[in-house]
Design a protein around this motif. Structure first.
Motif: not given
Length: 308
Positions: A259, A290, A294
């Protein structure tokens, strides 16, 4: 004249001397102290003592340095964009010092013109007694702990900048080593042990050799089994050490690091969403999901946030 004014004056003087160089009797240029700095530390693969100047909106990034770095924010303010999925939006004010450990990905943009001094710090330079004051968990605690710069430390930092143009190339490494030692001695005596331990917590936890090896090698692979091969550690032992050192499994740790790498490519490169997705073996749709899940923003919104 204030310390910050002297630092600014030193910047002008350094630039002037760098442009002129030094003359021998034959009229040839000697390398300047700045040239020596680059050569010495490129050979050692360590970050040099460095003055960092940012205009408003520019981004300060530390990605994959081979040494941990201590930053002194002498002028201006920064807003943290990202550091290990923590502290996003935190403001670092003028007159602060903070520490980014080796392997950490750190991004912050200047809210106004900013001047920083950065210098490398190694674990062996820290007093061993600090371990007893270390926070209970260095892996789950925030890696960014901020302290106000004491007056004597600011004076010492400015004197380092003032002296750089006068240091001979062959003496630069010795000078830098002594000056960093002096800064660390001042830090040791001007702050409480608990404050210093919190500042340098990432260098004071368990399994430090293992931690450093992981941080220096994980970028060569994004698979746990490949890291196991690189470090010559059986997978079961590797996973146990990850849980002891980072309080999470190796798979969870790699997921978090991926990430961070994705966010770095979004913030610091001009790669398209398709190119980033291909790089990490994702579909563009999953990458967009994502980003929202996130990071709370779309890819476009994330990139815009660094140019405010």
């Amino acid at each position: 004249m204030s310390n910050r004014d002297r630092c600014h004056q030193a910047t002008k003087q350094t630039k002037k001397m760098n442009a002129m160089g030094r003359r021998t009797e034959q009229g040839k240029n000697h390398p300047t102290a700045e040239d020596s700095k680059t050569n010495d530390f490129n050979a050692k693969k360590e970050p040099p003592l460095e003055r960092v100047r940012l205009e408003a909106g520019e981004v300060l990034s530390q990605v994959g340095n081979s040494s941990s770095t201590l930053y002194f924010l002498l002028k201006g303010s920064l807003q943290v964009i990202h550091i290990s999925n923590q502290n996003n939006g935190q403001v670092i004010s003028e007159g602060s010092l903070f520490f980014i450990p080796v392997g950490e990905k750190f991004h912050a943009h200047a809210m106004q013109p900013a001047t920083l001094l950065s210098c490398p710090v190694e674990r062996f330079q820290l007093p061993t007694k600090l371990k007893q004051y270390c926070p209970a968990s260095t892996a789950t605690a925030s890696p960014l702990f901020i302290l106000p710069i004491r007056h004597l430390i600011e004076e010492e930092a400015c004197s380092m900048l003032n002296a750089l143009p006068a240091i001979r190339p062959d003496a630069y490494s010795t000078y830098l080593s002594h000056k960093i030692s002096i800064l660390l001695i001042l830090i040791e005596h001007l702050y409480a042990p608990e404050e210093i331990a919190s500042l340098f917590a990432p260098l004071l936890g368990r399994n430090l050799d293992f931690r450093e090896k992981v941080l220096k090698n994980y970028s060569n692979t994004m698979r746990v089994k490949d890291l196991s091969t690189i470090l010559h550690i059986p997978p079961s032992t590797l996973n146990r050490k990850f849980k002891e050192t980072f309080q999470m499994s190796a798979k969870e740790w790699f997921t978090n690091k991926r990430r961070e790498d994705i966010l770095h490519d979004i913030l610091q490169t001009e790669l398209s969403i398709v190119e980033i997705a291909d790089k990490y073996e994702l579909t563009p749709n999953y990458l967009m999901k994502l980003c929202k899940d996130d990071f709370g923003m779309t890819l476009t919104e994330l990139r815009h946030s660094t140019s405010i």
